[in-house]
Design an enzyme around this catalytic site. Sequence first.
Site, PDB file in Angstrom:
ATOM      1  N   HIS A  59      83.746 133.436  34.935  1.00 47.74           N
ATOM      2  CA  HIS A  59      83.934 132.487  33.826  1.00 47.74           C
ATOM      3  C   HIS A  59      84.936 131.415  34.224  1.00 47.74           C
ATOM      4  O   HIS A  59      86.145 131.555  34.059  1.00 47.74           O
ATOM      5  CB  HIS A  59      84.375 133.196  32.544  1.00 47.74           C
ATOM      6  CG  HIS A  59      84.153 132.349  31.319  1.00 47.74           C
ATOM      7  ND1 HIS A  59      83.144 132.594  30.410  1.00 47.74           N
ATOM      8  CD2 HIS A  59      84.772 131.231  30.888  1.00 47.74           C
ATOM      9  CE1 HIS A  59      83.170 131.665  29.464  1.00 47.74           C
ATOM     10  NE2 HIS A  59      84.158 130.833  29.728  1.00 47.74           N
ATOM     11  N   GLU A  73      84.367 134.130  20.552  1.00 49.74           N
ATOM     12  CA  GLU A  73      85.672 133.657  21.027  1.00 49.74           C
ATOM     13  C   GLU A  73      86.471 133.156  19.829  1.00 49.74           C
ATOM     14  O   GLU A  73      87.458 133.747  19.420  1.00 49.74           O
ATOM     15  CB  GLU A  73      85.483 132.536  22.064  1.00 49.74           C
ATOM     16  CG  GLU A  73      86.799 131.936  22.554  1.00 49.74           C
ATOM     17  CD  GLU A  73      86.602 130.634  23.338  1.00 49.74           C
ATOM     18  OE1 GLU A  73      85.523 130.021  23.250  1.00 49.74           O
ATOM     19  OE2 GLU A  73      87.568 130.218  24.016  1.00 49.74           O
TER      20      GLU A  73
HETATM   21 ZN   LIG Z   1      84.558 129.006  28.668  1.00 48.67          ZN
END
Ligand SMILES: [Zn+2]
Length: 340
Positions: free
Chosen positions: A13, A202
């Site tokens: 990521h 997130e």
């Molecule tokens: Zn990201």
Amino acid sequence: MRDLATLPKAHLHLHFTGSMRLDTLKALAKESHTRLPSSITDGDPLHVPADARGWFRFQRSYDTARHLVCTEETMRRIIREAAIDDALEGSRRLEIQVDPTSYAPFVGGITPALEIILDEARQTTTVTGVEVAVVVAASRMRHPLDARTLARLAARYAGDQPGTVVGFGLSNDERFGTTSSFAPAFSIARRAGLALLPHGGELLGPDHVRDVVHHLGPTRLGHGVRTSEDPRLLDALVEQGIAFELCPASNVCLGIYEQEKDVPLRTLVDHGATIALGADDPLLFASRLTHQYEIARDMGLNDAAIADLARSSIQASLASPSSKQQWLTEVDHWLDSPAT
Ligand SMILES: [Zn+2]
């Protein structure tokens, strides 16, 4: 304790512009006579609240950096330096996310923009020994038809070797856009055999994760950290084999958790989740790959548990079975080496 920078691992990521070295950004700014805000040049981690204004501030900093990426040489430099820095941190495999749209105007379109990145990824793999593969990521802030265009482009360059497109993602503020409207783009990517790597869970919680899983069918979730708030959902995702790209330092910088120790890494580990720690945007968060493993150590994970995290990152990568086997053996060697 063993040196975390020599622990073999996979970095799954990392965003293209966000991977840039601060020194490189400063050099680009100097060349183009651009004044950078002190909030970027001070080298301190960005820290914003997890609301729309906070995200806007983050995005504005990101855009400031992106505007300085306007030549082929700079694009190549970013890939090269990301891989060199990854190599110094024990990474064997880098899957870097890019939305070529932003760089297309400077190099003659999205196709050349992607080809430049893929070509540099191939060359860099040879030079550094870090396998560099590319994830084409669409943005939630743009029209879903743009995502389809990108998915078709990604499909044309799909492969399983370094220097090919291995996955298709969806990034930016989760509070924008309708997840289901991106499903057709993900169908195109799925048919091309690409791994599906959308951000989710997130900024938003379990309901959003359910939405992303239902409509986009992820192979891995970008972050997914807030799945921890619903243990049954977490178990279901683990059962389905969906991996989590956890970025603890990023979570703190973007105000999702107040402190590093609040990031529920252990909850995910305890539920048997496959986790790959990632740096997300080291340029703005002043935290690279090894630091994510240091955070895990600070949470009380011993070297055996940290080695498991590294194994997990390798397993979650899209590398070939033979590469994975080699790196897993190297992790065993790391753990067998004497602690200092
Ligand atoms: Zn990201």
